[in-house]
Enzyme design. Structure first.
Site, PDB file in Angstrom:
ATOM      1  N   GLU A  90       0.779  -1.231   0.000  1.00  0.00           N
ATOM      2  CA  GLU A  90       0.000   0.000   0.000  1.00  0.00           C
ATOM      3  C   GLU A  90       0.817   1.291   0.000  1.00  0.00           C
ATOM      4  O   GLU A  90       0.385   2.293  -0.546  1.00  0.00           O
ATOM      5  CB  GLU A  90      -0.932   0.000   1.230  1.00  0.00           C
ATOM      6  CG  GLU A  90      -1.965  -1.103   1.213  1.00  0.00           C
ATOM      7  CD  GLU A  90      -2.953  -0.947   0.084  1.00  0.00           C
ATOM      8  OE1 GLU A  90      -3.359   0.197  -0.217  1.00  0.00           O
ATOM      9  OE2 GLU A  90      -3.317  -1.975  -0.526  1.00  0.00           O
ATOM     10  N   SER A 458     -48.837 -31.337  39.852  1.00  0.00           N
ATOM     11  CA  SER A 458     -48.593 -31.645  41.262  1.00  0.00           C
ATOM     12  C   SER A 458     -47.313 -31.039  41.807  1.00  0.00           C
ATOM     13  O   SER A 458     -47.111 -31.016  43.024  1.00  0.00           O
ATOM     14  CB  SER A 458     -48.556 -33.164  41.450  1.00  0.00           C
ATOM     15  OG  SER A 458     -49.825 -33.731  41.176  1.00  0.00           O
TER      16      SER A 458
END
Length: 835
Positions: A90, A458
Site C-alpha cells: 500500500e 402436582s
C-alpha cells in the site's frame, strides 16, 4: 543564442508564476476548507466498533454479538512481517513521506490530463486512506481529495507514524465482516497475528484494495496473483530474503472460514444476555467492546444441554418412528454430487446429521451423509424404530437422521417433536447455573425456560402444603382421600369431580403420605380448608404473581400458569431456608479495557451473616418489587450504587430474571438481604416431606444418584400435556419441564416421573458429582414426636402403630391436648356403653 536565453527566461518566469499561483491557490483552498476540517485529536482515543462478548463464569465464550468482526491490537502486537507486507502493498515510503506522496499525486494528475478527465487511481498514502476512512466519503471528487490531503497533513503533525499505521491496521475492512488484520487473521486462518506465515501476511495485505472481491475465499486465483505481487514488492524493498520469497510463493492457499470458537452451548442464555445488555447499555452494547460475564458454569451448562437432548431423544424413541424427513427420487446412476444436492437444504441439528438412503439390502441400510461419508446401519442400530410387522423401515431416497451413541457408533434417530426446558439456580442468591430453553435454538428460538406459561401440576402442591402448615396443619394431619364432587363454576349446573392419577382412593391419610403419593383429592380438600384467597396470597411469597394463580380450587391441582424459571425460584425458597431470591445471570460487565462498569450485588439468603442475625423481623410476604430487605437497606441507595433497588426485570425475553443492584466501585458494600418469606420451621417440614417423595414416592428413581440430600416433587397435568420435576439440595435447585408447544398430550403414562425426572437426574448427577451432602440443619422450634400412624396424634405408651414425625413445638401441645381429649371422649363413651 539570445533567443534561447530569452525563451528560457520566460519559461522560468512562467513556471515561477505558476508555482506562486499554485501555492496561492492551495493557500486559498486551505483558508476556505480549514474551518470545516475535523479535529484529528479524536483519533488519539478513537474507539472502534468491537462486538459484545458473552462469557461463562469460568471464562469460556458463549456468544459474540455485533455486525462487525474486530479484534483491536496495538502496533506493538503486529509482527514486522505483517507490517512490511502492508507497507509493500500500500505505501512503501510511508515512514519517509510527510503524509502525502507528491509523486503519486503528480502521476494521478498527469493521468487526468492525458485521459481527458478520467480520475483513475488516486495515489493515496496510508495516511490519506486513514483520513478518508475516518472522516470522508469514498467519492472521487476533487474537493474531497483536497480535503483528504489537508487532513492527512494535519494528522502527520499531531500523530506519530506508528499511531497512524495502528489505526489503519485496525480500521480497514478486509472482507467477510472482518475489520482489521487481527479479525481477518482469525476468520481466514483461525490464527493470531504472531502465528501468520509470510505468505499469509501477504494475503491479508492483498485484501486492502478490493476486500469484497479479492480475498482468499471469494476469488482465490485473483488473490494468489495479488499475493505474489505483494511478495515481489516485499522482496524488492528488502523486507524478505530470496529464500523466504520462494517459500512463500510456493505456499498453497489454505484459508477457510473460522467463526469465533463457541465454547459453551448456551444460545438461549446468550439471547437473554443480549437483551439485558441492550436494556442497560443501549445500542453501544453491541459496538463498544463490552464483555459480559455470566453466572453460568460451562460444565453445568453442558450437563444441562446433554440431559435435555438425551431425555427428549429417549422420550421420542419410546413413541416410535414418524418416518423420513423427506424423500428424493434417485436415478439408478446417481452420483455423489446428486446426493449432495438432495441434502442441500438439510443441516446438522444437535449432532443429528442428515443423510439419504442409497440402498437397503440384506438387512443393511447404506446412508450417504451430508459430511460426504457413507454409514451402514443394521437392524440393531434401528431396533427402536423398526415396525412390528415385517415391512421395510426405509427405502432408497429417504432423507433421515443419524447420530453417534455413547460408544461412537452410528444409530438411526429423528429430531424430537416434543420440547423441554431446564433451569438451575443457586438458592443462596438466585444466580443462574444452567439454562436450556428447548431442544435446538436454530430450530426454535422460543425460550421455554423463561417465556412459556404452563401448568405445573402436582409440582405446585408443596406451596399449598406450606400454606396449610402455616394455618395449623402438620405432616401428621389426617385428610380424607375420597371421591369429591363440587359445583363447577365454568358449567352452570355441572359438577367438578377431580380424581387421583391412578383413580384409586386410600381414605383418611396423613399429609406426609398424601404428598409422597401425590394425592390430588387431599390437596383439593386441604386448599378448601385453608381458603383459596389465603392460599393465593401465600403463594406470592414464592415469587408467583396473583394473575398467574387461579382463584378456585383447581389451583390445588397445579392449574397456575408458570414458567420453569418461576418454579425454580419458588423451590429455591425451600432450598435456602425460607428466603425469596431473584434469578439473575449477569455477574459483571467490563468495558473494552477490562474495567468493570457493572458488578452484580444480588439479594442473598445469607443465613449466617451478621446482618441477617441482626434482622429480627418476622417472615412475611415479600416487599414491593424493587425494594431492598434487611440491614443492607442502610447502604447509600444512590442510582446504580450498592444497595440501590434492583431493576424491574421487565426486559422482554428474560422472564423473571433481573439485573441486580450494582456494586460497581464500592469495594466495601454490605450484602443485600433477600426477604424471609416463610418461617424456617415451615421450610424444614416441607423439605422433609419432599425428601420422602424422593426416597419412597413418585420421585424415588432419583435415589439412583446415591445421595441423601435430595428433595423434590413430580408434576403432571390433565391428559399428560405437561411433565415436571422440580428438586434441590442445600446448594442447587433445578426445574425440568417437558411438553409440546401446541399443548398436545405427551402420551399415556408420560408422568413427570417418566418424562421429566430422568432429565433432572442426568443434570443433577453431573452437577453434584463429588459434591458433599448439603442439607439445612434442623432449626430450633422443631420437635420429634412418636405418633400413631393411623390417627396422626401422639402415640400412647406401647402403641404398636407408633412412628416418628416432626412438628413445630407449638403444634405438639395442641396435638397432645387433642389426643387427651379424644381419649377422654373414648373413655366416656366406653363408660356409657357399660352403663
Amino acid at each position: 543564442m539570445q533567443i534561447l536565453k530569452r525563451l528560457l527566461r520566460w519559461f522560468l518566469i512562467l513556471a515561477f508564476t505558476g508555482l506562486l499561483l499554485g501555492v496561492a491557490a492551495i493557500g486559498v483552498a486551505y483558508w476556505l476548507i480549514s474551518p470545516r476540517l475535523p479535529s484529528v485529536a479524536v483519533l488519539k482515543d478513537y474507539h472502534m466498533q468491537v462486538p459484545l462478548r458473552v462469557l461463562s463464569a469460568d471464562g469460556k465464550l458463549i456468544a459474540s454479538f455485533g455486525e462487525t468482526r474486530r479484534i483491536p491490537v496495538s502496533i506493538g502486537e503486529v509482527p514486522e512481517r505483517l507490517k512490511h507486507a502492508v507497507l509493500a502493498a500500500e505505501d512503501a515510503s510511508f515512514y519517509q513521506h510527510p503524509g502525502v506522496d507528491w509523486h503519486g499525486i503528480a502521476r494521478a494528475g498527469w493521468h487526468v490530463v492525458v485521459s481527458g478527465g478520467d480520475k483513475g487511481p488516486g495515489g493515496s498514502t496510508i495516511t490519506q486512506q486513514v483520513a478518508r476512512n475516518f472522516f470522508l466519503s469514498p467519492e472521487k471528487l476533487y474537493s474531497r481529495k483536497l480535503t483528504e490531503i489537508f487532513i492527512a497533513l494535519r494528522m502527520e503533525s499531531e500523530l506519530t507514524k506508528d499511531q497512524i499505521l495502528e489505526l489503519y491496521l485496525n480500521k480497514m475492512f478486509l472482507g467477510h465482516r472482518s475489520y482489521g488484520v487481527a479479525a481477518a487473521a482469525s476468520y481466514y486462518y483461525g490464527k493470531t497475528l504472531d502465528q501468520l506465515s509470510v505468505a499469509e501476511c501477504a494475503t491479508l495485505a492483498s485484501t486492502f484494495q478490493l476486500p469484497s472481491v479479492v480475498n482468499p475465499l471469494n476469488s482465490p486465483k485473483r488473490m494468489i496473483a495479488r499475493r505474489n505481487w505483494v511478495l515481489g514488492q516485499m522482496l524488492e524493498n528488502h523486507y524478505i530474503s530470496k529464500g523466504e520469497y520462494e517459500q512463500a510463493i510456493a505456499e498453497a492457499n489454505n484459508a477457510s472460514p473460522h467463526e469465533p470458537p463457541i465454547e459453551v452451548d448456551a444460545p438461549y442464555l446468550a439471547e437473554m444476555v443480549r437483551l439485558q445488555a441492550l436494556d442497560r447499555l443501549g445500542n453501544d452494547a453491541l459496538t463498544e467492546g463490552y464483555v459480559v460475564k455470566t453466572t453460568v458454569l460451562s460444565t453445568r451448562q453442558q450437563a444441562a444441554v446433554d440431559a435435555v437432548r438425551s431425555g427428549l431423544v429417549e422420550y421420542d424413541h419410546r413413541h416410535g418412528w414418524r418416518g423420513p424427513e423427506a424423500h428424493q427420487e434417485l436415478a439408478a446412476d446417481a452420483s455423489n454430487e446428486d446426493l449432495e444436492r438432495a441434502l442441500a437444504g438439510f443441516t446438522d441439528i444437535s449432532g443429528m446429521q442428515p443423510g439419504i438412503v442409497t440402498s437397503v439390502a440384506g438387512g443393511e441400510t447404506s446412508i450417504y451423509l451430508a459430511s460426504r461419508e457413507t454409514v451402514k446401519l443394521g437392524a440393531e442400530q434401528m431396533a427402536w424404530a423398526r415396525p412390528k410387522s415385517g415391512t421395510s423401515l426405509l427405502k432408497r431416497g429417504d432423507i433421515v437422521r443419524v447420530a453417534r451413541d455413547e460408544k461412537g457408533n452410528w444409530q438411526l434417530t429423528q429430531i424430537p417433536a416434543a420440547q423441554a426446558a431446564l433451569v438451575s439456580v443457586n438458592p443462596e442468591d438466585g444466580s443462574l447455573q444452567a439454562l436450556v430453553g428447548g431442544f435446538n435454538f436454530l430450530r426454535s428460538k422460543f425460550n421455554r425456560a423463561v417465556m412459556a406459561a404452563r401448568q405445573p401440576g402436582s409440582s405446585f402442591k408443596p406451596f399449598i402444603y406450606s400454606a396449610a402448615f402455616e394455618r395449623g396443619f402438620t405432616p401428621a394431619s389426617i385428610v380424607n382421600d375420597a371421591p369429591l364432587a363440587l359445583p363447577d363454576p365454568s358449567r352452570p349446573g355441572g359438577l367438578w369431580t377431580p380424581s387421583n392419577d391412578d383413580d384409586k382412593f386410600d381414605g383418611p391419610i396423613r399429609l406426609r403420605e398424601a404428598l409422597v403419593q401425590s394425592k390430588n383429592l387431599v390437596s383439593v380438600r386441604l386448599l378448601d380448608a385453608i381458603g383459596v384467597r389465603y392460599a393465593r396470597d401465600y403463594a406470592t411469597r414464592f415469587g408467583f404473581s396473583l394473575d398467574s394463580l387461579p382463584s378456585n380450587l383447581s389451583m390445588a391441582l397445579g392449574t397456575a400458569s408458570v414458567s420453569p424459571m418461576s418454579m425454580a425460584r419458588g423451590y429455591a425458597v425451600f432450598a435456602n431456608g425460607g428466603y425469596l431470591v431473584t434469578p439473575y445471570f449477569i455477574s459483571e460487565i467490563d468495558d473494552r479495557d477490562g474495567k468493570p462498569v457493572y458488578v452484580a450485588n444480588p439479594a442473598r439468603a445469607c443465613r449466617n451473616c451478621a446482618e441477617r442475625l441482626l434482622d429480627t423481623r418476622a417472615p412475611g410476604p415479600p416487599p414491593p418489587a424493587g425494594s431492598v430487605a434487611g440491614p443492607a437497606n442502610a447502604v447509600a441507595a444512590t442510582a446504580g450504587g450498592a444497595g440501590a433497588p434492583a431493576t424491574s426485570g421487565s426486559v422482554a425475553g428474560v422472564g423473571d430474571a433481573v439485573l441486580p443492584a450494582d456494586a460497581h466501585g464500592d469495594a466495601a458494600h454490605a450484602p443485600v438481604l433477600a426477604p424471609q418469606v416463610i418461617d424456617v420451621r415451615n421450610d424444614y417440614l416441607i423439605t422433609s416431606l419432599m425428601q420422602d417423595v424422593v426416597k419412597r414416592g413418585t420421585g424415588a428413581a432419583a435415589m439412583a444418584l446415591g445421595r441423601d440430600d435430595l428433595a423434590g416433587k413430580t408434576g403432571s397435568t390433565n391428559e399428560h400435556r405437561d411433565a415436571w420435576f422440580s428438586g434441590f439440595n442445600g446448594g442447587l435447585v433445578a426445574t425440568v419441564w417437558v411438553g409440546f408447544d401446541d399443548f398436545s398430550s405427551l402420551g399415556k403414562g408420560e408422568f413427570g416421573a417418566k418424562a421429566a425426572l430422568p432429565i433432572w437426574m442426568s443434570y443433577m448427577g453431573s452437577a453434584l458429582k463429588d459434591q458433599p451432602s448439603t442439607v439445612l440443619p434442623m432449626p430450633p422450634g422443631i420437635s420429634t414426636v412418636q405418633i400413631d400412624r393411623y390417627s396422626g396424634l401422639p402415640a400412647g405408651a406401647g402403641d404398636p402403630n407408633a412412628m416418628s414425625e416432626i412438628f413445630k413445638v407449638e403444634d405438639v401441645d395442641r396435638l397432645r391436648n387433642q389426643a387427651n381429649q379424644q381419649q377422654e371422649d373414648q373413655d366416656q363413651q366406653h363408660a356409657y356403653d357399660i352403663f
